[in-house]
Design an enzyme around this catalytic site. Structure first.
Site, PDB file in Angstrom:
ATOM      1  N   THR A  18       0.673  -1.232  -0.050  1.00 35.50           N
ATOM      2  CA  THR A  18       0.125   0.006   0.019  1.00 35.50           C
ATOM      3  C   THR A  18       0.777   1.273  -0.030  1.00 35.50           C
ATOM      4  OG1 THR A  18      -1.690  -1.130   1.192  1.00 35.50           O
ATOM      5  CG2 THR A  18      -1.874   1.232   1.503  1.00 35.50           C
ATOM      6  N   ASP A  38      -4.086   4.769  -1.532  1.00 39.42           N
ATOM      7  CA  ASP A  38      -4.226   4.004  -3.126  1.00 39.42           C
ATOM      8  C   ASP A  38      -5.371   3.096  -2.724  1.00 39.42           C
ATOM      9  OD1 ASP A  38      -2.614   1.079  -3.610  1.00 39.42           O
ATOM     10  OD2 ASP A  38      -2.614   1.888  -1.671  1.00 39.42           O
ATOM     11  N   ARG A  72      -5.196  -0.462  -4.489  1.00 44.07           N
ATOM     12  CA  ARG A  72      -5.030  -1.992  -4.678  1.00 44.07           C
ATOM     13  C   ARG A  72      -4.753  -2.751  -3.471  1.00 44.07           C
ATOM     14  NH1 ARG A  72      -0.134  -2.774  -8.863  1.00 44.07           N
ATOM     15  NH2 ARG A  72      -1.621  -1.949 -10.400  1.00 44.07           N
ATOM     16  N   LYS A 127      -9.287   1.981   1.705  1.00 44.56           N
ATOM     17  CA  LYS A 127      -8.396   1.728   2.975  1.00 44.56           C
ATOM     18  C   LYS A 127      -8.565   2.915   3.681  1.00 44.56           C
ATOM     19  CE  LYS A 127      -5.279  -0.404  -0.454  1.00 44.56           C
ATOM     20  NZ  LYS A 127      -4.001  -0.536  -1.049  1.00 44.56           N
ATOM     21  N   GLY A 163      -1.019  -3.326   5.575  1.00 46.76           N
ATOM     22  CA  GLY A 163      -0.933  -4.556   6.165  1.00 46.76           C
ATOM     23  C   GLY A 163      -1.826  -5.512   5.747  1.00 46.76           C
ATOM     24  N   SER A 211       4.025  -0.209   1.663  1.00 45.65           N
ATOM     25  CA  SER A 211       5.341  -0.597   0.609  1.00 45.65           C
ATOM     26  C   SER A 211       5.636   0.668  -0.181  1.00 45.65           C
ATOM     27  CB  SER A 211       4.923  -1.657  -0.064  1.00 45.65           C
ATOM     28  OG  SER A 211       3.799  -1.431  -0.812  1.00 45.65           O
ATOM     29  N   ASP A 266       5.746   1.889  -6.951  1.00 45.67           N
ATOM     30  CA  ASP A 266       5.748   0.556  -6.146  1.00 45.67           C
ATOM     31  C   ASP A 266       4.830  -0.257  -6.862  1.00 45.67           C
ATOM     32  OD1 ASP A 266       4.024  -0.161  -3.036  1.00 45.67           O
ATOM     33  OD2 ASP A 266       5.854  -0.902  -3.797  1.00 45.67           O
ATOM     34  N   SER A 278       1.327  -1.008  -4.899  1.00 42.13           N
ATOM     35  CA  SER A 278       0.276   0.177  -4.931  1.00 42.13           C
ATOM     36  C   SER A 278      -0.150   0.399  -6.072  1.00 42.13           C
ATOM     37  CB  SER A 278       0.588   1.298  -4.085  1.00 42.13           C
ATOM     38  OG  SER A 278       1.288   1.099  -3.061  1.00 42.13           O
TER      39      SER A 278
END
Lengths: 273, 235
Positions: free
Chosen positions: A40, A56, A58, A72, A86, A168, A205, A208
């Site tokens: 994330t 984000d 995903r 999220k 997480g 991440s 990343d 994400s």
């Protein structure tokens, strides 16, 4: 019967009984089952009138994108929201539970919830599970004492910051914040910066991706901008569909049965009794 | 007579088939301050006297009418501290229901669960029944509802009801005044008039409390100035 007592689960809470066994199995080479993680990018910053949170959308399960447009940014109280990174189940369950506790607390006190209350409830819960509840959170809100932004790590430690990133994609997003953040941003500047930071996470990343969610919290008001930006639109198959021109023509359909080959064994042994 | 020998123990029936402790609990309720509720076509109103033991008590710190959920409110007659415990338990149950079903608890369910708690305290060791009767007012998908819950754990749905000191006069007054097509404002006026009937002293916004819930499904306790406005209209 002592057998039943052992198999009955302990009253409430996580049962650590199988942890030793799991560790032993992992040492022997058993791979743990994969669960839905939100690799994330989540961010938050404090601007002149309050707090802006961004995330984000995903959700990944290993290398697969499990949800292209998940939420999220979780509701905690009318004036407090929380982004979660997480394990998706952990962030959902923990924010749901603390949101419920805050609601009861509001009834008992007759007052608006404070961000530090949510912070303390979350960190005590996470600490008591010693990091097994894999939830990294960015908690932000505005209460009577002003705007607040905190980060909470899975083991239960917290930070209080003017701008924060987790997940991440946090390094990509933090790079944007570190170069462009300043105190006293206006609402539009703040939203633009948050969206830029999330986009940096989305594009740089792997964990994400998809869209940008933004939540602006000010004194007495909050705007939940779901899918504020859609930088990854899908190009769908055209509605007209495909038309394949006929290149071959069927002349004859004939079904030829194959000859069955049956072996007859003469004088075979009779079945032994 | 023969009953008195069985009146000390909660969990023993008397020869006449009653649990005398519960009868005593109802007496405790009957000596509490009057409270009443009226169900209108588009909402519910609950009201109570708020007589404080002395003029030195800060009346802004006392709130007898509480909300259990955003769309359900409650008033009591009897022992205040007992009602606090019940309100706390009911709020928790409503929240647990919401966490499980992600739906606001229907009024009947909450009443049933509260009544279950009250009944448990009439069939356990070492506890006593609650010395309160509750009037629960709520508005959900089934419309406006008014329930009364007794110390025994029994509950009834009412169109209009009263409890406490002045119960018989209040109920007689309500029977005369109640109409099926009453609107919420009329119900508030009727509630005030009913309270006024048995009120000792001068009625004002400071010594009564009124809670209303309308079709917007938000339970609200009226502020003293709002109560004064209604009192003026009634005069």
């Amino acid at each position: 019967m002592s057998r039943f007592e052992e198999s009955a689960p302990a009253r409430g809470g996580f049962s650590f009984d199988l942890c030793k066994r799991n560790e032993m199995l992992m040492q022997k080479g058993l791979k743990p089952s994969s669960y839905l993680k939100t690799g994330t990018t989540i961010v938050g910053l404090v601007f002149q009138d309050g707090v802006i949170l961004g995330a984000d959308t995903r959700a990944t399960e290993g290398p697969i994108v499990a949800d292209k447009n998940c939420e999220k940014i979780h509701y905690m109280a009318p004036n407090i929201y929380c982004c979660g990174a997480g394990t998706a189940a952990d962030t959902e369950a923990v924010t749901d539970m603390v949101s419920s506790q805050l609601k009861l607390h509001r009834f008992h006190t007759g007052r608006e919830s404070r961000v530090v209350t949510a912070l303390t409830l979350l960190k005590s819960h996470l600490f008591s599970y010693q990091g097994h509840v894999s939830a990294a959170l960015v908690l932000g809100g505005v209460d009577v004492t002003g705007p607040h932004l905190h980060t909470i790590y899975p083991h239960g430690s917290t930070d209080t910051l003017p701008f924060a990133t987790m997940g991440s994609g946090s390094l990509a997003a933090m790079a944007i914040f570190e170069s462009k953040y300043r105190e006293g941003l206006t609402r539009d500047e703040g939203v633009k910066l948050v969206a830029e930071a999330i986009c940096s996470g989305i594009f740089n990343d792997l964990g994400s991706g998809s869209n940008v969610d933004v939540c602006v919290i000010t004194k007495g008001n909050r705007e939940y901008l779901r899918n504020y930006m859609l930088p990854n639109p899908r190009t769908y198959v055209s509605e007209k569909g495909y038309s394949f021109s006929k290149k071959t023509e069927v002349l004859l359909t004939k079904i030829t049965p194959l000859r069955e080959l049956v072996e007859v064994i003469e004088g075979g042994d009779a079945m032994e009794e | 007579m023969g009953d008195s020998q069985y009146s000390f123990s909660l969990t023993t029936f008397s020869p006449s088939g009653k649990l005398v402790q519960i009868e005593h609990a109802l007496t405790a309720v009957g000596s509490g301050q009057t409270s009443l509720g009226i169900k209108a076509v588009n909402g519910v109103v609950i009201a109570t006297e708020k007589k404080l033991p002395s003029i030195l008590v800060d009346e802004t710190s006392v709130q007898k009418i509480q909300s259990l959920t955003p769309n359900i409110g409650v008033v009591y007659s009897g022992m205040g501290p007992d009602s606090r415990v019940l309100v706390r338990k009911s709020r928790k149950q409503a929240e647990q229901y919401y966490r499980l079903y992600k739906e606001p608890i229907p009024v009947t369910q909450l009443v049933r669960e509260t009544a279950t708690v009250m009944q448990e305290f009439t069939q356990s060791g070492g506890v006593r029944p609650f010395g309160v009767s509750l009037l629960v007012a709520g508005y959900d998908d089934k419309g406006p509802q008014l329930y009364q819950v007794d110390p025994s754990g029994s509950y009834f749905s009412w169109k209009a009801s009263a409890m406490g000191k002045n119960v018989s006069n209040a109920k007689a007054f309500l029977e005369k005044r109640y109409t099926e097509d009453m609107e919420l404002d009329d119900a508030v006026h009727t509630a005030i008039l009913t309270l006024k009937e048995g009120f000792e002293g001068q009625i004002s916004g400071k010594n009564i409390e009124i809670g209303v819930i309308d079709s917007k499904r938000i339970f609200k306790v009226l502020s003293p100035s709002e109560v004064e406005d209604y009192l003026q209209e009634v005069e």
